[in-house]
Design a protein around this motif. Structure first.
Motif, short mmCIF file in Angstrom:
data_model
loop_
_atom_site.label_atom_id
_atom_site.label_comp_id
_atom_site.label_asym_id
_atom_site.label_seq_id
_atom_site.Cartn_x
_atom_site.Cartn_y
_atom_site.Cartn_z
N PHE A 3 -4.79 20.53 0.63
CA PHE A 3 -5.45 19.80 -0.71
C PHE A 3 -6.02 20.54 -1.34
O PHE A 3 -5.97 20.56 -2.73
N ALA A 4 -6.88 21.64 -1.06
CA ALA A 4 -7.40 22.75 -1.88
C ALA A 4 -6.35 23.38 -2.30
O ALA A 4 -6.58 23.68 -3.79
N LEU A 5 -5.49 23.77 -2.02
CA LEU A 5 -4.31 24.68 -2.54
C LEU A 5 -3.70 23.84 -3.57
O LEU A 5 -3.41 24.47 -4.76
N LEU A 6 -3.31 22.57 -3.39
CA LEU A 6 -2.55 21.70 -4.53
C LEU A 6 -3.78 21.51 -5.61
O LEU A 6 -3.57 21.50 -6.66
N ALA A 7 -4.79 21.32 -5.36
CA ALA A 7 -6.04 20.88 -6.35
C ALA A 7 -5.92 22.10 -7.20
O ALA A 7 -6.16 22.12 -8.55
N LEU A 8 -5.97 23.35 -6.63
CA LEU A 8 -6.05 24.61 -7.49
C LEU A 8 -5.01 24.90 -8.34
O LEU A 8 -4.95 25.30 -9.34
N LEU A 9 -3.74 24.43 -7.86
CA LEU A 9 -2.46 24.88 -8.44
C LEU A 9 -2.50 23.87 -9.70
O LEU A 9 -1.78 24.14 -10.72
#
Length: 523
Positions: free
Chosen positions: A268-274
């Motif tokens: 979720f953190a990675l998707l939000a950062l992307l």
């Protein structure tokens, strides 16, 4: 007793001492102190005494004059030819004491610094990426002679120091930052400071690897809560661009830094950062720089060694020998000086083995278990990558490996270990305060001891078992500002740095905590 009172009584003095500094102040103060320490190394090491410094200096001067490559016959091991001012071409004569620790630095004959006549010179760094050299080469424009050579060193030192300081900035931006701050301090080994104070892209490669990784961790931790700050974004972008364009192996370190940062964070953190536009811009800019680095590596044949070819060694024997020497390279990670001719005192090596081993053991017992995965990945890389790389070239160019080639990867492992253990309880009790104080004293002494060892080597020489510390007061060679002045300045800078770090470790949490954020990161 006094420490206990300071920690438990809410007096105005304690509140003032415990005032939380801003992350920008952490960056600027760390840059000032690390830059000052690196500058001491600039003057404490004789000109051209660092590994391959003459070759890198000639390359930098050539790039600063528009020569990004060089003339080559195409024969493996033959140096490239460039055209540089005569005083630059003659730097190859400086290192008359290389590999001879008993010979002091007074053996070289000073060159005519006013002679800027263009002449031909050869360099083993001729096929390297020109980005680093374009930066430090500016020191050779407008001035000449030894002042120009020192200017190139100082530029390299302060640029590299900025990214070493970014370790502490990024750590201060994270929740539960104390172990990250400790890992940052352990990662700034004497070797990192020594290399940053020389004309050699190795120092910048080490610093940008850690800064890129730490910046990515800050971005991932704050993903979905707020946009990445411009300062963090700038650190990630600039460190990523420079890292990709320092040395041929740097792209591998960049890829490992990305994997180590991503593993351990939730998807979720990675998707939000992307989804963050600033991060998307970062990806585009760093990717373009990587494409340029790949293009340069392929077209300039940067992976071809221009050093003299040593006797070939079967690949399997080279790999086994590298594995056997893995722990032995710890000396070079800590600080082998000169042309690998001045070993660090055993006490200095043991100090870093103690700190590094403590962090690594804590990391492999960290909770949740997911935080151990990037530690395992980086540990495997430290063990496997050097043997693979050496084996891949041993049959053509022989044995070329040096421990500093993998120092960027080792420092990445230290930082990854600090991130893995940062959720471990850290209680600022009188006992822990005393432990931290004595650890910082030990670190300052170890740094200073290695500097003095280097100064002894160049002022009076190392003569086997002959102990000649007192002979340093009748030196055969003196650096600028004298060895006494540099030693005192170094101790003062390190002591101030230790006090600042102690304050950071003893203050309340630097970055504000948001309920539930820690659990998200730890999932």
């Amino acid at each position: 007793m006094r420490t206990s009172l300071l920690l438990h009584k809410p007096t105005s003095a304690v509140r003032k001492f415990s005032a939380v500094p801003s992350q920008l102040h952490v960056l600027l103060i760390a840059w000032l102190l690390i830059g000052a320490a690196s500058t001491v190394w600039c003057f404490a090491s004789p000109l051209m005494s660092a590994p391959d410094e003459a070759a890198h200096t000639i390359k930098a001067a050539a790039v600063a004059r528009g020569q990004y490559g060089g003339t080559s016959s195409g024969v493996q091991g033959e140096l490239l030819t460039v055209e540089v001012p005569k005083y630059i071409a003659e730097v190859q004569n400086f290192n008359c004491y290389a590999t001879h620790p008993e010979i002091t630095a007074n053996c070289y004959q000073p060159t005519d610094g006013a002679d800027r006549t263009p002449v031909k010179a050869t360099t083993s760094a001729g096929n390297y990426n020109p980005v680093y050299y374009a930066i430090v080469g500016l020191g050779s424009r407008g001035i000449a002679g030894e002042p120009a050579l020192y200017a190139m060193r100082i530029i390299s030192a302060w640029v590299t120091s900025f990214f070493l300081a970014a370790f502490f900035y990024a750590a201060s931006c994270m929740r539960k930052s104390r172990y990250m701050l400790i890992a940052s301090a352990v990662s700034v080994t004497p070797a990192a400071l020594f290399l940053s104070g020389a004309v050699n892209p190795n120092g910048l490669e080490i610093a940008t690897t850690g800064a890129f990784y730490m910046g990515l961790c800050v971005m991932l931790e704050n993903a979905g809560k707020s946009r990445p700050s411009w300062l963090t974004t700038a650190i990630v972008v600039i460190s990523g661009i420079l890292l990709a364009n320092t040395r041929p192996l740097s792209l591998l370190w960049l890829a490992l830094a990305v994997m180590a940062a991503v593993i351990g964070h939730s998807r979720f953190a990675l998707l939000a950062l992307l989804k963050a536009k600033r991060f998307q811009l970062s990806v585009v800019l760093v990717s373009v720089s990587c494409l340029f680095a790949v293009w340069w590596t392929l077209t300039a044949h940067s992976l071809d060694s221009l050093f003299a070819v040593t006797p070939p060694l079967p690949a399997d024997e080279a790999a086994i020998l590298m594995l056997d020497r893995t722990v032995g390279y710890m000396r070079e990670y800590v600080g082998v000086l000169g042309s690998l001719d001045t070993a660090p005192p055993a006490a200095v090596v043991y100090t870093w083995v103690l700190g590094f081993g403590w962090l690594l053991m804590l990391a492999f017992t960290a909770r949740p278990v997911k935080l151990r995965w990037p530690v395992a990945l980086t540990t495997i890389a430290v063990l496997a990558v050097p043997p693979v790389l050496q084996a891949g070239s041993s049959e053509t160019v022989g044995w070329i490996w040096q421990g500093r080639y993998a120092l960027a990867l080792v420092i990445l492992l230290i930082l990854v270990s600090g991130r893995a253990v940062r959720f471990r309880p850290f209680n600022p009790s009188p006992w822990s305060a005393s432990l931290i104080r004595w650890s910082l004293v030990l670190g300052v002494l170890a740094h200073a001891y290695l500097l003095l060892q280097g100064l002894r080597r160049y002022t009076v020489g190392l003569h086997g078992d002959h102990i000649n510390w007192t002979e340093m007061f009748e030196p055969q060679w003196q650096p600028p500002m004298s060895w006494q002045g540099l030693a005192v300045a170094y101790v003062i800078v390190l002591s101030i740095a230790g006090l600042c770090l102690y304050r950071l470790l003893m203050t309340p949490q630097l970055a504000p905590q948001t309920p539930g954020n820690m659990s998200k990161v730890a999932k």
